[in-house]
Design an enzyme around this catalytic site. Structure first.
Site: not given
Length: 471
Positions: A39, A45-46, A187-188, A242, A326, A450
């Site tokens: 690219r 990808t991230c 999953g995630y 599936v 990542a 707090h």
């Protein structure tokens, strides 16, 4: 046509979080560095089609959902919000552009050469880069670092077209909200994308082969997350596989079957998201010709210094063993660059957090109860709910809990698990505790401001010794 390029101390193949961080750190340490990526847009990808665009859309969808459902409780009365999906997608794209250009700025600042094209290791010490127009150039390098990341794991019977049957890439670029989305994989990625589209109005069904979601996390985390997400409207089909998918103009017909075997059934939907995991991406790198060994899972074998079977060739991130995260790749990139510069780079794999960016979030670091039991470790557990946390109550985010697992003998924190608001941020405190071998008593004795959500962390540490204050 082939030509000869420059020589570098280090050529990094891949500009994702592991690759670009390694390149920057190596340049900071005085090495001449080039980074190759297919690219033109840096970040892998991230930044381009993963972590960053998904978090942008998750945040936007959360604002949309809160506006439609939660504001009245705060005395804010508004008409039902209208979704402008195009504007939401445009904002996501703008965020991606800003951040990827930011990496380009950092490359220029650190005098890193950015090479655009497909990289092939022609021999140890040489990388050929082929541009989109087919021209190629060979570059010399004292060291080569492979950081090419991963791709979506295919599922037999489901042919990806990124329109009806999509990966996370297609799920981040849908032009319309699906009437019914089926997410294959609990999953995630599956839960994040499923919750995103559910907030925007889709009916979402999660189909998971195992009998639980978030199988790599503490069992109590998965159970709590399923209960919370079901309240948000997600449906779960656990212990189900599936078998096939038939993409049509008006949707997708799925064939499902119990994971243990049994009578098949049909399920119709508009969109299918395949999110059953990821595989190392090493295509076209010329690893076999260079003599780089892979393990039985297609991952590159490395030693403790990230060196492959070939001197001068290193690998980090998703292409080697370990969690495909990542920040794990970033840490390995830093460590590898420092090792190449003669320093002592190191990664503590027992202190790498994992985060699911639904709302509430889920986060873990260290070991789970299941792992400790399997190892026969004698441990103590402390748990504190956000329902008893004053800040959680004031914001309306009272779902979830903090759980800390400590050694029964010396009280060292062995694992920590959070379901709750900003869990991904709060887990850092407990990751630091594990990094420095802190005890539950150390965290319990640390003053926490707090009212903050982090007080739940302190209370969970107190609960390890059965002395939590607010429950």
């Amino acid at each position: 046509m082939s030509e000869t390029g420059s020589n570098f101390d280090l050529i990094v193949i891949g500009s994702g979080p592991g690759g670009y961080v390694a390149a920057i750190r190596a340049a900071q340490l005085g090495l001449t560095v080039a980074c190759v990526d297919k690219r033109e847009s840096l970040g892998g990808t991230c930044l381009n089609i993963g972590c960053i665009p998904s978090k942008a859309l998750l945040h936007s969808s959360e604002l949309f959902a809160r506006t439609g459902h939660d504001l009245a409780a705060h005395g804010i009365l508004v008409e039902a919000p209208k979704l402008d999906l195009g504007a939401m997608m445009a904002r996501k794209d703008k965020v991606v552009t800003i951040l990827t250009k930011g990496i380009g700025f950092l490359f220029k600042k650190n005098k890193i050469t950015h090479l655009v094209g497909s990289a092939t290791i022609t021999k140890p010490g040489e990388v050929s880069v082929t541009a989109a127009d087919g021209t190629a150039a060979a570059y010399g390098a004292t060291n080569i670092l492979i950081a090419t990341g991963s791709v979506t794991t295919p599922l037999p019977g489901l042919d990806i077209d990124e329109e009806r049957i999509v990966t996370s890439t297609g799920a981040l670029a849908l032009s319309d909200v699906p009437g019914h989305m089926v997410v294959v994989g609990g999953g995630y990625i599956g839960l994040e994308m499923g919750s995103l589209w559910a907030r925007l109005g889709a009916r979402v069904t999660v189909v998971e082969f195992l009998d639980r979601i978030l199988a790599t996390m503490d069992g109590e985390i998965g159970a709590a997350m399923q209960e919370i997400l079901e309240k948000q409207g997600l449906e779960f089909r656990l212990g189900t596989k599936v078998m096939a998918a038939n993409a049509r103009k008006d949707g997708v017909g799925l064939t499902l079957e119990p994971a243990s075997g049994g009578k098949p059934e049909s399920l119709d939907c508009d969109t299918v998201l395949v999110a059953v995991g990821r595989l190392p991406y090493t295509e076209g790198l010329g690893l076999e010709g260079a003599g780089v060994k892979l393990d039985d899972h297609g991952r590159i074998e490395v030693d403790d210094h990230y060196l492959t079977s070939v001197p001068g060739i290193y690998a980090i991130g998703d292409v080697i063993a370990g969690a495909m995260l990542a920040h794990k790749a970033e840490d390995e990139g830093l460590a590898c660059a420092e090792i190449l510069a003669g320093q002592s780079g190191h990664v503590n794999y027992g202190a790498i957090p994992g985060v699911v960016y639904t709302w509430p979030e889920a986060a873990s670091v260290g070991q789970s109860e299941e792992e400790l039991k399997a190892q026969g470790v004698d441990y103590k557990a402390g748990k504190f709910p956000f329902a008893a946390n004053s800040r959680g109550r004031t914001t309306g985010d009272s779902d979830g809990f903090v759980k800390i697992l400590a050694d029964a003998g010396d009280d060292r924190i062995l694992g920590a698990h959070i379901v709750g608001p900003d869990a991904g941020t709060m887990i850092a405190e407990l990751g630091l505790a594990i990094e420095f071998d802190a005890t539950a008593e150390d965290v319990a004795r640390t003053c926490h401001a707090h009212p903050t959500l982090n007080e739940a962390v302190r209370e969970a540490a107190l609960a390890v010794d059965a002395r939590a204050i607010h429950i």
